[in-house]
Write an enzyme that holds these catalytic residues in place. Sequence first.
Site, PDB file in Angstrom:
ATOM      1  N   HIS A 239      -3.199  -4.407 -10.424  1.00  0.00           N
ATOM      2  CA  HIS A 239      -4.022  -3.252 -10.784  1.00  0.00           C
ATOM      3  C   HIS A 239      -4.522  -3.387 -12.210  1.00  0.00           C
ATOM      4  CE1 HIS A 239      -3.002  -0.827  -7.236  1.00  0.00           C
ATOM      5  NE2 HIS A 239      -1.826  -1.423  -7.324  1.00  0.00           N
TER       6      HIS A 239
ATOM      7  N   CYS B 261       0.864  -1.179   0.000  1.00  0.00           N
ATOM      8  CA  CYS B 261       0.000   0.000   0.000  1.00  0.00           C
ATOM      9  C   CYS B 261       0.901   1.230   0.000  1.00  0.00           C
ATOM     10  CB  CYS B 261      -0.925   0.014   1.213  1.00  0.00           C
ATOM     11  SG  CYS B 261      -1.889   1.541   1.364  1.00  0.00           S
TER      12      CYS B 261
END
Length: 285
Positions: free
Chosen positions: A172, A73
């Site tokens: 992603h 993250c």
Amino acid sequence: MKFTKMQGCGNDYIYINGFTEHIPLEEKPELVRKWSDRHFGIGGDGVIFINPSQEADFEMEMYNADGTRAEMCGNGIRCVGKFVYDKGLTDSEHITVISAGKIKYLDLVVEKNEGDCCGRGHVTGVRVNMGSPVLEPEQIPVKASKHQVVDEPIWAAGKEYRMTCVSMGNPHAVIFTEGVAKLPLEQIGPFFEKHESFPRRTNTEFVEIIDKKTVFMRVWERGSGETLACGTGCCAVAVAGVLNGLTEPEITVKLLGGELLIRWDRKENLVYMTGPAVTVFEGEV
């Protein structure tokens, strides 16, 4: 148990000092779900444990709000940098943090005021070397027949979209489209997250091009839903923008929670992310 609530561009997490607090691994997912609940718990996009490490200065053990583990993250790791410096766990303004076996390099932006204890100051922002983007489908992972997934069609939520897939330590799918501000992400986000093309689910970025150096992004994160920002997602967007000929290698990504500066150094094949890190409050649970 003491905790610190922190946020980077509104992407907020609950931070636990793993040097002093010890929780059995099997108990963590349920506690994460309980603490992350914004109505009955502390509230956050997840929980991050900051632990000792033999491979790096610190380990970041990250969990999504639904209790599942996550690899990386970007906003979360910047706050790790602020936590360890502000709490006196390090005196260095250049540190390494390992998460899911991958080491990241952090440069801390320290602001020093006369009133600060011992003149150490406190961290206001962090620049992170996020490493090299991964484009090989099997390593992202995404099911594909080509050696890269760039501007490829995907059918989701009753409509065809064009996606570019990148891993920045986590998967992603970047969707360049228009009218991003009005997209019903709560309706369409889950279709991407759980799409059969993604064996380990995916984070999905919906991106509108403002100009060659500026984009606006909203994100649906696996395990957390829509969040106000996603650092690794911004990095993936910068790479995808270049691969599609839409943006320059350095861009400002405008998010619901703020802005991040992202630069893809094509020569080194490294992505750099610079942004804020903020302590919201301290507490005990």
